[in-house]
Design a protein around this motif. Structure first.
Motif, mmCIF file in Angstrom:
data_model
loop_
_atom_site.group_PDB
_atom_site.id
_atom_site.type_symbol
_atom_site.label_atom_id
_atom_site.label_comp_id
_atom_site.label_asym_id
_atom_site.label_seq_id
_atom_site.Cartn_x
_atom_site.Cartn_y
_atom_site.Cartn_z
ATOM 1 N N GLY A 109 -12.724 -0.106 19.091
ATOM 2 C CA GLY A 109 -11.486 -0.111 19.865
ATOM 3 C C GLY A 109 -11.372 -1.367 20.706
ATOM 4 O O GLY A 109 -12.269 -2.212 20.718
ATOM 5 N N ASP A 110 -10.250 -1.491 21.417
ATOM 6 C CA ASP A 110 -10.087 -2.642 22.316
ATOM 7 C C ASP A 110 -11.139 -2.619 23.418
ATOM 8 O O ASP A 110 -11.843 -3.601 23.644
ATOM 9 N N GLU A 111 -11.238 -1.474 24.108
ATOM 10 C CA GLU A 111 -12.150 -1.365 25.244
ATOM 11 C C GLU A 111 -13.209 -0.287 25.065
ATOM 12 O O GLU A 111 -14.218 -0.293 25.773
ATOM 13 N N GLU A 112 -12.983 0.647 24.160
ATOM 14 C CA GLU A 112 -13.978 1.689 23.899
ATOM 15 C C GLU A 112 -13.819 2.178 22.470
ATOM 16 O O GLU A 112 -12.752 2.043 21.864
ATOM 17 N N PRO A 113 -14.863 2.749 21.898
ATOM 18 C CA PRO A 113 -14.795 3.193 20.505
ATOM 19 C C PRO A 113 -14.174 4.580 20.361
ATOM 20 O O PRO A 113 -14.063 5.339 21.332
ATOM 21 N N LYS B 104 -11.247 -4.877 16.555
ATOM 22 C CA LYS B 104 -10.553 -3.598 16.549
ATOM 23 C C LYS B 104 -10.288 -3.126 15.120
ATOM 24 O O LYS B 104 -9.861 -3.905 14.267
ATOM 25 N N SER C 125 -16.903 -1.987 20.938
ATOM 26 C CA SER C 125 -15.541 -2.355 21.323
ATOM 27 C C SER C 125 -15.375 -3.857 21.182
ATOM 28 O O SER C 125 -16.353 -4.611 21.227
#
Length: 351
Positions: free
Chosen positions: A325-329, A289, A224
């Protein structure tokens, strides 16, 4: 665009050509010319103030060998010539939302093909037949081709990183390590799964597999932008975790033995239009991202008295494809079974 002109005689043997006018219509080219005019065009272009190009020697070209040589010699003397490939790779490394959707489909196709391959695997078959099964399943679900020559390595064959002979009989009691993926609309998937040929892990296989799986899952969580880490950073984490996991099951290894013998490859690479995509871009850059990477820790235990005997000859790699991703994949290959219970359930359901 410069393209071969229409030629009824050549098309009789090789199939229809788009032709100059067809290129404008089908590919929305602003201008199109007969490829025979390309040598003169490129000579004039090389005199421009800014020219971005890579050596055509390395890629297929409509130019003759002599023309290529003279053009390269001329270009070396022009300070305006700058490399093109790295610029293109910078544009490719961050995927658009549309590209991500295509790669989701590519991952789904390959993941489903792995499910069918697991269900089909049996000691009566060969690695070559399992290769054929994967190829068939990928193509029947929409892949145009396999994205690369797969690794289908049963038993100790898996100890060779780039084993692609894929011609041995699969034996009862062995694991088979399969590194394979289809290509969909030009975008590659790249999955590795390891499963028992007879459908059931024996205890040493299960213990070593769980160690690799734990590292795989921990590294995926780092994919992330919030984690503020690079692929090199994830690799460093993976080696530390792998050493800890191996210690839990009786391995006493130093860093050299781990990184040069048991786990000698990198944890991942960029993925996209090519399997090892954007190969000129360093893996030390922080993940952003919509980058897409592979996470593929592995363990390969040779027949060597430095390591516990019950694990010798076992090779395991688990590889997933992850959108940053921003915070998680988002894991593109999540539907390919990798938990022990899911693999054994899948292998047991042959219908």
């Amino acid at each position: 665009m410069f393209i071969p002109p229409k030629n009824p005689s050549a098309e009789l043997w090789d199939g229809p050509r788009t032709g100059v006018e067809g290129v404008k219509e089908l590919f929305a080219a602003d201008e199109a010319f007969d490829s025979e005019r390309f040598p003169m065009f490129i000579k004039d272009a090389l005199l421009s103030k800014h020219v971005f190009m890579d050596s055509p020697v390395l890629t297929p070209s409509i130019l003759s060998e002599n023309t290529v040589k003279s053009m390269v010699d001329f270009a070396k003397n022009q300070r305006s010539i700058k490399p093109l490939s790295v610029l293109i790779q910078e544009l490719r490394i961050i995927k658009s939302d549309y590209e991500i959707e295509v790669m989701k489909k590519s991952g789904q196709i390959s993941a489903k093909s792995f499910i069918e391959a697991m269900k089909w695997t049996s000691p009566e078959f060969t690695e070559a037949q399992l290769w054929a099964k994967l190829d068939y399943e990928c193509r029947m679900r929409g892949s145009s081709i396999l994205a690369y020559v797969p690794v289908v390595a049963s038993g100790p064959n898996g100890l060779s990183m780039h084993y692609v002979r894929n011609d041995m009989k699969m034996n009862d009691g062995d694991l088979v390590l399969v590194d394979c993926g289809g290509e969909y609309n030009g975008y590659a998937s790249d999955i590795t799964r390891t499963w028992p040929v007879n459908g059931k892990f024996i205890e040493p296989q299960r213990e070593l597999y769980q160690a690799v799986l734990n590292v795989n899952k921990a590294c995926i969580k780092l994919c992330s932008e919030k984690a503020n880490i690079s692929l090199h950073g994830i690799h460093s984490v993976s080696t530390r975790l792998m050493k800890e996991e191996l210690a839990k099951i009786g391995f006493k290894v130093n860093t050299w033995e781990l990184e040069r013998v048991l786990y000698p490859h990198h944890v991942g690479h960029y993925l996209g239009l090519d399997v090892h995509d954007c190969h000129d871009l360093d893996r030390s850059r922080k993940l952003k991202k919509n980058m897409v990477v592979t996470i593929e820790p592995g363990i390969y235990v040779p027949y060597d008295s430095r390591f516990p005997e019950k694990y010798q000859g076992i090779a395991i790699r688990i590889e997933d494809n992850c959108v940053i991703g921003d915070e998680e994949p988002y894991v593109l290959t999540a539907t390919a079974p990798k938990e022990v219970v899911d693999i054994e359930y899948c292998c047991a359901n042959t219908n």
